[in-house]
Design an enzyme around this catalytic site. Structure first.
Site, PDB file in Angstrom:
ATOM      1  N   LYS A 184       4.823 -52.752 -23.243  1.00 43.94           N
ATOM      2  CA  LYS A 184       5.768 -53.225 -22.218  1.00 43.94           C
ATOM      3  C   LYS A 184       6.626 -52.110 -21.621  1.00 43.94           C
ATOM      4  CE  LYS A 184       6.012 -57.598 -24.618  1.00 43.94           C
ATOM      5  NZ  LYS A 184       6.464 -57.726 -26.007  1.00 43.94           N
ATOM      6  N   ARG A 185       6.705 -50.963 -22.339  1.00 41.25           N
ATOM      7  CA  ARG A 185       7.617 -49.939 -21.823  1.00 41.25           C
ATOM      8  C   ARG A 185       7.089 -49.357 -20.507  1.00 41.25           C
ATOM      9  NH1 ARG A 185       6.063 -44.258 -24.621  1.00 41.25           N
ATOM     10  NH2 ARG A 185       3.902 -44.873 -24.662  1.00 41.25           N
TER      11      ARG A 185
ATOM     12  N   CYS B 256     -23.959 -25.886  -9.195  1.00 39.25           N
ATOM     13  CA  CYS B 256     -23.906 -26.480 -10.540  1.00 39.25           C
ATOM     14  C   CYS B 256     -24.949 -25.838 -11.456  1.00 39.25           C
ATOM     15  CB  CYS B 256     -24.148 -27.981 -10.438  1.00 39.25           C
ATOM     16  SG  CYS B 256     -24.518 -28.741 -12.023  1.00 39.25           S
TER      17      CYS B 256
ATOM     18  N   CYS C  45     -27.938 -28.385 -12.396  1.00 36.95           N
ATOM     19  CA  CYS C  45     -28.885 -28.952 -11.435  1.00 36.95           C
ATOM     20  C   CYS C  45     -30.228 -28.218 -11.511  1.00 36.95           C
ATOM     21  CB  CYS C  45     -28.305 -28.875 -10.011  1.00 36.95           C
ATOM     22  SG  CYS C  45     -27.157 -30.219  -9.626  1.00 36.95           S
TER      23      CYS C  45
ATOM     24  N   ALA D 121     -25.308 -19.014 -16.497  1.00 33.60           N
ATOM     25  CA  ALA D 121     -24.456 -17.844 -16.729  1.00 33.60           C
ATOM     26  C   ALA D 121     -25.258 -16.590 -17.089  1.00 33.60           C
ATOM     27  CB  ALA D 121     -23.441 -18.153 -17.823  1.00 33.60           C
TER      28      ALA D 121
ATOM     29  N   ASN E  72     -26.660 -23.717 -25.465  1.00 34.28           N
ATOM     30  CA  ASN E  72     -25.400 -23.465 -24.746  1.00 34.28           C
ATOM     31  C   ASN E  72     -25.178 -21.963 -24.550  1.00 34.28           C
ATOM     32  OD1 ASN E  72     -22.661 -23.392 -23.879  1.00 34.28           O
ATOM     33  ND2 ASN E  72     -22.214 -25.278 -25.008  1.00 34.28           N
TER      34      ASN E  72
ATOM     35  N   HIS F 269     -27.037 -34.958  -9.749  1.00 34.88           N
ATOM     36  CA  HIS F 269     -25.681 -34.463  -9.959  1.00 34.88           C
ATOM     37  C   HIS F 269     -24.629 -35.564  -9.761  1.00 34.88           C
ATOM     38  CE1 HIS F 269     -22.682 -31.213 -10.155  1.00 34.88           C
ATOM     39  NE2 HIS F 269     -22.051 -31.797  -9.150  1.00 34.88           N
TER      40      HIS F 269
ATOM     41  N   ASN G 190     -18.788 -35.415 -23.756  1.00 37.09           N
ATOM     42  CA  ASN G 190     -17.442 -35.464 -23.193  1.00 37.09           C
ATOM     43  C   ASN G 190     -17.589 -35.871 -21.741  1.00 37.09           C
ATOM     44  OD1 ASN G 190     -16.140 -34.483 -25.540  1.00 37.09           O
ATOM     45  ND2 ASN G 190     -16.585 -32.374 -24.947  1.00 37.09           N
TER      46      ASN G 190
ATOM     47  N   CYS H 101     -14.231 -32.043 -20.042  1.00 37.91           N
ATOM     48  CA  CYS H 101     -15.577 -31.809 -19.516  1.00 37.91           C
ATOM     49  C   CYS H 101     -15.449 -30.882 -18.313  1.00 37.91           C
ATOM     50  CB  CYS H 101     -16.201 -33.134 -19.119  1.00 37.91           C
ATOM     51  SG  CYS H 101     -17.844 -32.939 -18.452  1.00 37.91           S
ATOM     52  N   SER H 102     -16.172 -29.755 -18.338  1.00 42.38           N
ATOM     53  CA  SER H 102     -15.943 -28.752 -17.314  1.00 42.38           C
ATOM     54  C   SER H 102     -16.966 -28.826 -16.175  1.00 42.38           C
ATOM     55  CB  SER H 102     -15.903 -27.352 -17.930  1.00 42.38           C
ATOM     56  OG  SER H 102     -16.929 -27.194 -18.879  1.00 42.38           O
TER      57      SER H 102
ATOM     58  N   HIS I 147     -21.636 -32.909 -13.676  1.00 40.43           N
ATOM     59  CA  HIS I 147     -23.062 -33.265 -13.801  1.00 40.43           C
ATOM     60  C   HIS I 147     -23.243 -33.965 -15.149  1.00 40.43           C
ATOM     61  CE1 HIS I 147     -27.362 -32.285 -12.582  1.00 40.43           C
ATOM     62  NE2 HIS I 147     -27.477 -32.938 -13.737  1.00 40.43           N
TER      63      HIS I 147
ATOM     64  N   HIS J  46     -23.963 -34.906 -18.609  1.00 40.34           N
ATOM     65  CA  HIS J  46     -24.606 -34.152 -19.692  1.00 40.34           C
ATOM     66  C   HIS J  46     -23.896 -34.401 -21.015  1.00 40.34           C
ATOM     67  CE1 HIS J  46     -21.175 -31.553 -18.828  1.00 40.34           C
ATOM     68  NE2 HIS J  46     -21.401 -30.907 -19.965  1.00 40.34           N
TER      69      HIS J  46
ATOM     70  N   GLN K 164     -23.917 -32.922 -25.427  1.00 39.80           N
ATOM     71  CA  GLN K 164     -24.101 -31.730 -26.249  1.00 39.80           C
ATOM     72  C   GLN K 164     -24.629 -32.107 -27.628  1.00 39.80           C
ATOM     73  OE1 GLN K 164     -21.070 -28.653 -26.083  1.00 39.80           O
ATOM     74  NE2 GLN K 164     -19.833 -29.851 -24.671  1.00 39.80           N
TER      75      GLN K 164
HETATM   76  O1  LIG Z   1     -18.402 -27.139 -24.402  1.00 35.97           O
HETATM   77  P1  LIG Z   1     -17.518 -27.417 -23.206  1.00 35.97           P
HETATM   78  O2  LIG Z   1     -17.924 -28.659 -22.480  1.00 35.97           O
HETATM   79  O3  LIG Z   1     -17.370 -26.222 -22.333  1.00 35.97           O
HETATM   80  O4  LIG Z   1     -16.065 -27.693 -23.833  1.00 35.97           O
HETATM   81  C1  LIG Z   1     -15.527 -28.931 -24.184  1.00 35.97           C
HETATM   82  O5  LIG Z   1     -16.155 -29.502 -25.332  1.00 35.97           O
HETATM   83  C2  LIG Z   1     -16.018 -28.763 -26.555  1.00 35.97           C
HETATM   84  C3  LIG Z   1     -16.641 -29.575 -27.679  1.00 35.97           C
HETATM   85  O6  LIG Z   1     -16.043 -30.842 -27.805  1.00 35.97           O
HETATM   86  C4  LIG Z   1     -14.564 -28.409 -26.844  1.00 35.97           C
HETATM   87  O7  LIG Z   1     -14.529 -27.499 -27.928  1.00 35.97           O
HETATM   88  C5  LIG Z   1     -13.864 -27.789 -25.641  1.00 35.97           C
HETATM   89  O8  LIG Z   1     -12.503 -27.624 -25.909  1.00 35.97           O
HETATM   90  C6  LIG Z   1     -14.061 -28.700 -24.432  1.00 35.97           C
HETATM   91  O9  LIG Z   1     -13.449 -28.140 -23.293  1.00 35.97           O
HETATM   92  O1  LIG Z   2       8.011 -42.099 -27.091  1.00 38.95           O
HETATM   93  P1  LIG Z   2       7.554 -41.534 -25.766  1.00 38.95           P
HETATM   94  O2  LIG Z   2       8.121 -40.178 -25.492  1.00 38.95           O
HETATM   95  O3  LIG Z   2       7.731 -42.490 -24.648  1.00 38.95           O
HETATM   96  O4  LIG Z   2       5.966 -41.379 -25.930  1.00 38.95           O
HETATM   97  C1  LIG Z   2       5.308 -40.233 -26.354  1.00 38.95           C
HETATM   98  O5  LIG Z   2       5.498 -39.964 -27.743  1.00 38.95           O
HETATM   99  C2  LIG Z   2       5.011 -40.954 -28.653  1.00 38.95           C
HETATM  100  C3  LIG Z   2       5.195 -40.419 -30.071  1.00 38.95           C
HETATM  101  O6  LIG Z   2       4.536 -39.204 -30.288  1.00 38.95           O
HETATM  102  C4  LIG Z   2       3.541 -41.309 -28.377  1.00 38.95           C
HETATM  103  O7  LIG Z   2       3.190 -42.429 -29.147  1.00 38.95           O
HETATM  104  C5  LIG Z   2       3.293 -41.613 -26.903  1.00 38.95           C
HETATM  105  O8  LIG Z   2       1.911 -41.797 -26.679  1.00 38.95           O
HETATM  106  C6  LIG Z   2       3.832 -40.461 -26.056  1.00 38.95           C
HETATM  107  O9  LIG Z   2       3.631 -40.721 -24.700  1.00 38.95           O
END
Ligand SMILES: O=P(O)(O)O[C@H]1O[C@H](CO)[C@@H](O)[C@H](O)[C@H]1O
Ligand SMILES: O=P(O)(O)O[C@H]1O[C@H](CO)[C@@H](O)[C@H](O)[C@H]1O
Lengths: 347, 347
Positions: free
Chosen positions: A28-29, A50, A53, A59, A75, A113, A153, A160-161, A164, A166, A168
């Site tokens: 509610k907040r 991309c 694609c 890289a 990767n 894509h 992700n 997710c960077s 497209h 995908h 892992q």
């Molecule tokens: O591998 P990516 O897609 O570049 O990176 C993403 O997934 C990874 C695995 O969950 C994480 O460690 C990275 O912080 C996140 O940005």
């Molecule tokens: O209490 P706040 O500042 O409104 O809310 C924040 O801190 C809380 C405690 O870590 C978390 O549960 C919330 O998700 C966050 O948005």
């Protein structure tokens, strides 16, 4: 449900043994905090810049093949390397480190894509499931690999960077923390009851019908009783199998259907491409008998109030305990009410 | 350090018993993902619309006093309530829930809307430490309170919904998950060595000097050997005390100095108001002898590459294991090189 469950209470996560704090009245907040950017909804079918694609270069200069279904490669910026030198370090049992070896792969789900899992057709999703199974087999054939994490992700707010579609796979030489927790829970229950923990849990949920979203021939998707993310779900195979290798053609087809329907329902909640991290938990490999394990898949989506306001797992949650602001039953209700036709198709 | 520590490896977190994955080579990858908004740097000293500024009214209509130092009140949207009805639910040991009672408070650190901890003067920070001690005493006088979590979420990207400098205290009727983990680690070490785990750890770190940032009369601030957030730090009292009530005036003064210097160094890294969640871990209260506990404070800041690119703890991290992209030693080096004068003061 019992009425005390409308008040602040804790629930036990069967898979980790840890509890979560539920604060149902708290949604509610008013929200005056950070608002996220909406994901762009006008991506081209092919993006020349991309690295996922077909035909584009990555890289390290490698050129992607002109693939038609899905496509997998190591990767270019792997967090784990297969060739790390062995080493261990221990100073008074206080400073302890050890080499970790592994292989990180990227799976492009489709050449398109502009799509996401919920927008792909069933045949294309089934092809991804097939590839997961194939890759799991290949990786588990390496004796030194002990655990294989298949995950996705989705969305920029989930780190997710590249939009497209995908996922892992990170395969590694030891068991990650979350897997060790679940291994203990599965094995304790199996020893005491000669039955899979998740089989027993799904039986109860199928009777209650309070948290079930999807119930088809081979799979169930539900909001677990102990969900910590607002719209967290768990996909469980009805048959007690320890990993994806055991799935038949029919089960893989049903898994594809389940993933398609679940992600469509997600997108429909806020009429947005619903971000999440999702991944399978399965038995460790090359680690002896693991019959207590039960294949399942977690979806951890961050959105709470709208397409642009997420739940922050910060201060209290990082230092003390995960906490949620709506009940799992409310989330299940919302998911159940969604259409199984994607909102984009209805335009 | 040993050379295998330049390669992917795991380290053991002494306080949780869990490991983290370090992938030092990984920071080389280019970042094409989400970029955060920079925090606004032009807030007024008083904001008529802020519910924390002196004299303004809050959600429930209460008017804040015209306070001159710091100010505390019960959160208008508390996640925990003192008056929740008792209840417990257990279905076949599979669905388990229990009432949780508690009190959530908000602490405004200063009447000044435009400041943050690193920009406040020492006397004002010392007043906050005094208030923490006072509140901890008051809350622990309630028999049913078992644990008191003092914390701060700083910055919109850490879910902070109001930039007015403030922290929170959540006190509750049972022990949160992270506290149960640490309790076990502290008690195992104490039983085996008749010594505080953190005293032993700090001794080694003071010899090594590889991860120490601040070392004054009563406190040490360091990047722990097992840090999982990029610039995570740990503040430890040199004297083995179980909670904040044991701190002398001189120690509280030194804690204020430590927090000031540490947060100034943080802000100087990327010349931005450095976001974080920070909080103290202390012995449970009203729970019998807790002599194995050692007061400490965690800082979990998300930024990795710049003022606007954070580390995402997502897919692999949520499903498997926390993972970091720079070594703790590198992070300590960066923090050590920062000036102890705030960049804003030098303008
Ligand atoms: O591998 P990516 O897609 O570049 O990176 C993403 O997934 C990874 C695995 O969950 C994480 O460690 C990275 O912080 C996140 O940005
Ligand atoms: O209490 P706040 O500042 O409104 O809310 C924040 O801190 C809380 C405690 O870590 C978390 O549960 C919330 O998700 C966050 O948005």
């Amino acid at each position: 449900m019992l009425s005390f469950l409308d008040q602040p209470h804790t629930r036990v996560n069967l898979l980790t043994g840890e509890k979560i704090l539920v604060s149902p009245h708290r949604s509610k907040r008013p929200w005056q905090g950070q608002v996220e950017d909406l994901p762009a909804d006008n991506r081209p079918q092919y993006d020349p810049k991309c690295y996922l694609c077909p035909g584009n270069s990555r890289a390290d200069g490698t050129q992607n093949p002109d693939y038609k279904e899905s496509f997998v490669f190591v990767n270019d910026f792997s967090a784990l390397l297969a060739e790390s030198p062995d080493g261990a370090y221990n100073e008074g049992d206080l400073l302890r480190a050890e080499t970790e070896r592994g292989i990180c792969k990227v799976i492009s789900f489709t050449p398109r894509h502009d799509l996401t899992l919920p927008e792909m057709d069933l045949a294309a999703i089934k092809a991804v499931v097939d590839l997961w199974q194939y890759e799991f087999r290949e990786l588990s054939n390496k004796e030194w690999i002990k655990y294989i994490q298949i995950f996705e992700n989705k969305g920029a707010i989930m780190g997710c960077s590249n939009p497209h579609p995908h996922g892992q796979i990170w395969a590694q030489s030891s068991l990650p923390v979350e897997i060790e927790k679940e291994a203990l829970q599965f094995s304790n229950y199996y020893k005491a009851n000669a039955k899979s923990l998740l089989s027993a849990y799904v039986e109860i949920e199928l009777v209650k019908q309070e948290r079930i979203i999807i119930d088809n021939t081979h799979f169930v998707a539900l909001v677990p009783f102990w969900a910590s993310w607002p719209y967290e779900t768990l996909v469980v195979s009805k048959r007690h199998v320890t990993n994806i290798l055991d799935f038949t053609e029919e089960e893989k087809e049903d898994l594809g259907k389940t993933l398609q329907e679940l992600t469509i329902r997600y997108d429909n909640i806020f009429q947005t491409s619903f971000p999440y991290s999702a991944g399978m938990h399965q038995a460790p490999v090359n680690s002896g008998d693991q019959q207590e394990w039960h294949w399942h898949m977690h979806f951890y989506p961050p959105l709470l109030r709208s397409a642009s306001v997420k739940k922050f797992m910060v201060g209290y949650e990082m230092l003390a305990n995960p906490q949620r602001d709506i009940t799992p039953e409310f989330a299940a209700d919302v998911l159940r009410k969604q259409s199984t036709t994607h909102y984009n198709k209805k335009k």
